[in-house]
Structures are given as C-alpha cells and as structure tokens.
Scaffold this active site. Structure first.
Site: not given
Ligand code: IMP
Ligand code: MG
Length: 177
Positions: A102, A105, A109, A133, A160
């Site tokens: 989805d 960020d 992940t 982002k 969410d």
């Molecule tokens: P990352 O590992 O920081 O890239 O974060 C990934 C996960 O954080 C995503 O798969 C989302 O579940 C959650 N996430 C990060 N930013 C947002 C946001 O703005 N809205 C909702 N979920 C987010």
């Molecule tokens: Mg996610």
C-alpha cells in the site's frame, strides 16, 4: 458515497485518480509479464487488501493472489524490526513474484520483505507500491508506483489510522492531533 469524516484534513488522491492509475499499472504489468505463464502476487496485509482487490481484477495476466501479514515494531524508533505474522501458502521458488504494497514510508517493511522473498529463489521479484512518501527512506526498488505524496499521515483505500478510515474510497491526509 460516505460523508467525509471531520478528522480528514484534505483529499490528496480522488477515487477517479486511483481507479485510473490502478488501470494503468495493470496495463503496464500485463505488458511486462506477457511472456510469463503465471504471476504470483503477494499482497501485504492489512493495508494492501483494497489495492490488491482492484489491481487483480484489472489484470489479464494469469496470476495467483496470496497475502502476507507483517508487523513492524518501533515505528517511532530506528529499530525497524519487522516480523512475519502470516506467511505465504506456497513456496515461491521459480515463480515470478510481484509484491503489492500500500505505502512506502521509511521503506523498512518493503526492504525486509524483499530480502526475505529474494532468499526463497523466485524466478523474478518486483514491487508494486500504490503510494510513496517523499522523504528519506531505505533504498528499495519500486518497479510500479502509483503516486508520490508528501510526508504526511494518509488514510483511505486500505490505509488506516489506528485501524480506522480504511474503507474511505479516496486517499486523504488526516488532521494531526
Ligand atoms: P515503512 O516500513 O516505514 O515503509 O512503513 C510501512 C507501513 O507503515 C505501511 O505498510 C503501513 O502499514 C504503515 N504506514 C506508513 N505510513 C502510513 C500512512 O501514512 N498511513 C497509513 N499507514 C502508514
Ligand atoms: Mg502495509
């Protein structure tokens, strides 16, 4: 059309824009995988379930839909440990795998997942991310991208805030409290 909740600040991507972009992504994927017998889509729960549902129905390429659930610890820290809560149902060795996520960020992940799946020796491994982002993030390849957005918390279309607002039909910035 549900009313706009009061905690929504502004709509960043409309339903129509999402629908158009998902169609375009599917067309691009169909084109790129035209010589592939079967594609293995891996959706990341929970956030990607709506994107996956729309993308899968736009694809002409024969494909399998599967899901993984991950949990990331310490969102506010730099630990960035990720854990598999639910794994794929089948081995992906020799399969053409496309991760459907989805949002990107920090990128931790996807980075973690990419390396895990790579280690299972798929025939190919690519990523499809609906929104990214614009911020500093871990280096991770994004092969198919829906939209770049500002570094704000967004909800809707599967995304969410504390498990709320996932089913809004658009992607919106939430009011910071
Ligand atoms: P990352 O590992 O920081 O890239 O974060 C990934 C996960 O954080 C995503 O798969 C989302 O579940 C959650 N996430 C990060 N930013 C947002 C946001 O703005 N809205 C909702 N979920 C987010
Ligand atoms: Mg996610």
């Amino acid at each position: 059309m549900p009313r706009i909740p009061s905690s929504i600040k502004r709509i960043l991507i409309t339903t129509e824009e999402i629908q158009q972009r998902v169609k375009a992504l599917a067309a691009q994927i169909d084109h790129d995988y035209q010589d592939v017998e079967r594609l293995y889509l891996v959706g990341i729960l929970k956030g990607a379930f709506i994107f996956m549902a729309d993308l899968t129905r736009e694809l002409n390429t024969i494909h399998t839909v599967d899901f993984m659930a991950l949990s990331s610890y310490g969102k506010s820290t730099t630990s960035g440990a990720v854990r598999i809560l639910m794994d794929l149902r089948e081995p992906i060795e020799g399969q053409h795998v496309l991760i459907v996520e989805d949002i990107l960020d920090t990128g931790r992940t996807l980075h973690y997942l990419y390396n895990i799946l790579k280690g299972r020796n798929p025939a190919s491994l690519k990523t499809c991310v609906l929104v990214r982002k614009l911020r500093e993030s871990v280096e991770v390849p994004v092969d198919y991208l829906g939209f770049d957005i500002p570094d704000v918390w967004v909800v809707g279309y599967g995304l969410d805030f504390a498990d709320r607002f996932r089913t809004l039909p658009y992607i919106a910035e939430i009011k910071q409290t």
